[in-house]
Design a protein around this motif. Structure first.
Motif, mmCIF file in Angstrom:
data_model
loop_
_atom_site.group_PDB
_atom_site.id
_atom_site.type_symbol
_atom_site.label_atom_id
_atom_site.label_comp_id
_atom_site.label_asym_id
_atom_site.label_seq_id
_atom_site.Cartn_x
_atom_site.Cartn_y
_atom_site.Cartn_z
ATOM 1 N N LEU A 17 0.559 1.399 -7.757
ATOM 2 C CA LEU A 17 -0.427 1.061 -6.730
ATOM 3 C C LEU A 17 -1.241 -0.180 -7.087
ATOM 4 O O LEU A 17 -1.619 -0.958 -6.213
ATOM 5 N N ASP A 18 -1.481 -0.385 -8.378
ATOM 6 C CA ASP A 18 -2.268 -1.560 -8.762
ATOM 7 C C ASP A 18 -1.472 -2.865 -8.670
ATOM 8 O O ASP A 18 -1.993 -3.932 -8.991
ATOM 9 N N ALA A 20 -0.620 -3.986 -5.764
ATOM 10 C CA ALA A 20 -0.839 -4.413 -4.378
ATOM 11 C C ALA A 20 -1.267 -5.871 -4.267
ATOM 12 O O ALA A 20 -0.725 -6.616 -3.445
ATOM 13 N N GLU A 21 -2.237 -6.305 -5.058
ATOM 14 C CA GLU A 21 -2.709 -7.695 -4.955
ATOM 15 C C GLU A 21 -1.617 -8.690 -5.303
ATOM 16 O O GLU A 21 -1.473 -9.718 -4.641
ATOM 17 N N LEU A 24 1.241 -8.646 -2.477
ATOM 18 C CA LEU A 24 0.897 -9.134 -1.136
ATOM 19 C C LEU A 24 1.417 -10.543 -0.846
ATOM 20 O O LEU A 24 2.007 -10.761 0.221
ATOM 21 N N ASP A 45 -2.453 -7.340 4.659
ATOM 22 C CA ASP A 45 -3.589 -7.385 3.724
ATOM 23 C C ASP A 45 -3.334 -6.432 2.551
ATOM 24 O O ASP A 45 -2.356 -5.691 2.533
ATOM 25 N N VAL A 46 -4.251 -6.465 1.574
ATOM 26 C CA VAL A 46 -4.084 -5.671 0.349
ATOM 27 C C VAL A 46 -4.055 -4.181 0.646
ATOM 28 O O VAL A 46 -3.262 -3.443 0.049
ATOM 29 N N ASP A 47 -4.897 -3.714 1.559
ATOM 30 C CA ASP A 47 -4.904 -2.283 1.890
ATOM 31 C C ASP A 47 -3.558 -1.849 2.464
ATOM 32 O O ASP A 47 -3.036 -0.792 2.117
ATOM 33 N N ALA A 48 -2.995 -2.668 3.342
ATOM 34 C CA ALA A 48 -1.679 -2.356 3.912
ATOM 35 C C ALA A 48 -0.596 -2.408 2.829
ATOM 36 O O ALA A 48 0.301 -1.568 2.820
ATOM 37 N N ARG A 50 -1.037 -1.724 -0.300
ATOM 38 C CA ARG A 50 -1.223 -0.509 -1.105
ATOM 39 C C ARG A 50 -0.552 0.688 -0.419
ATOM 40 O O ARG A 50 0.086 1.511 -1.077
ATOM 41 N N LEU A 51 -0.692 0.772 0.911
ATOM 42 C CA LEU A 51 -0.029 1.851 1.656
ATOM 43 C C LEU A 51 1.492 1.750 1.564
ATOM 44 O O LEU A 51 2.180 2.760 1.398
ATOM 45 N N GLN A 54 2.455 2.890 -1.841
ATOM 46 C CA GLN A 54 2.330 4.347 -1.909
ATOM 47 C C GLN A 54 3.564 5.011 -1.302
ATOM 48 O O GLN A 54 4.111 5.967 -1.875
#
Length: 176
Positions: A17-18, A20-21, A24, A45-48, A50-51, A54
């Protein structure tokens, strides 16, 4: 679950998960995202991201070997430069697809072919007698990479993803 694979210049490891940045810029790049499967668009974006990671991590835990998803890092500096996959092809999952997605800044350096060879070796070591790569007819870079890996063009099909795709096959004796 996919384990770690090593090559001369790369480390292919399970996604975290880490990541993500760092992931992206790869999966949001328009010249990468345009070639992804219809099930995946450019990540906004970063949140997307991360999903997405996941979902990939959960999927990877359920996939039977040799299937998996890997983060691709350069060994010398640990920089995340892309991803590689070895996944059952739809619709029935009887064929195994290998693929790669790299940040455009590292294109042309042979990393995609190196990652492709690593996942193919992994599949062959697990008893598979062939792996496929599929590419849209206009994706000349993916087709060239498949050939550099040693893959043979076997034709076009609309069997996978409901798209017209070029199909490349690799068998153990063809791995270069």
């Amino acid at each position: 679950m996919a384990g770690e694979l090593k090559t001369e210049r790369l480390s292919l490891r399970p996604w975290r998960l880490d990541d993500a940045e760092a992931a992206l810029p790869i999966y949001s790049a328009s010249n990468v995202a345009r070639w992804l499967s219809p099930a995946m668009d450019s990540v906004p974006d970063v949140d997307a991201m991360r999903l997405v990671l996941q979902q990939w991590i959960a999927e990877d835990a359920r996939l039977p070997a040799p299937a998996g998803r890997w983060a691709v890092e350069r060994s010398d500096d640990g920089e995340l430069i892309g991803g590689a996959v070895l996944l059952p092809l739809p619709p029935r999952g009887e064929d195994l697809e290998m693929g790669w997605q790299l940040h455009p800044d590292v294109w042309g350096q042979g990393y995609a072919a190196e990652a492709g060879r690593a996942v193919a070796r992994w599949a062959f070591d697990q008893g598979w007698d062939e792996v496929l790569a599929v590419a849209r007819p206009t994706n000349a870079r993916a087709q060239a990479t498949a050939r550099r890996i040693g893959m043979e063009w076997v034709g076009e099909t609309e069997k996978y993803y409901d798209l017209r795709l070029q199909v490349f096959r690799l068998r153990p004796a063809d791995l270069v």
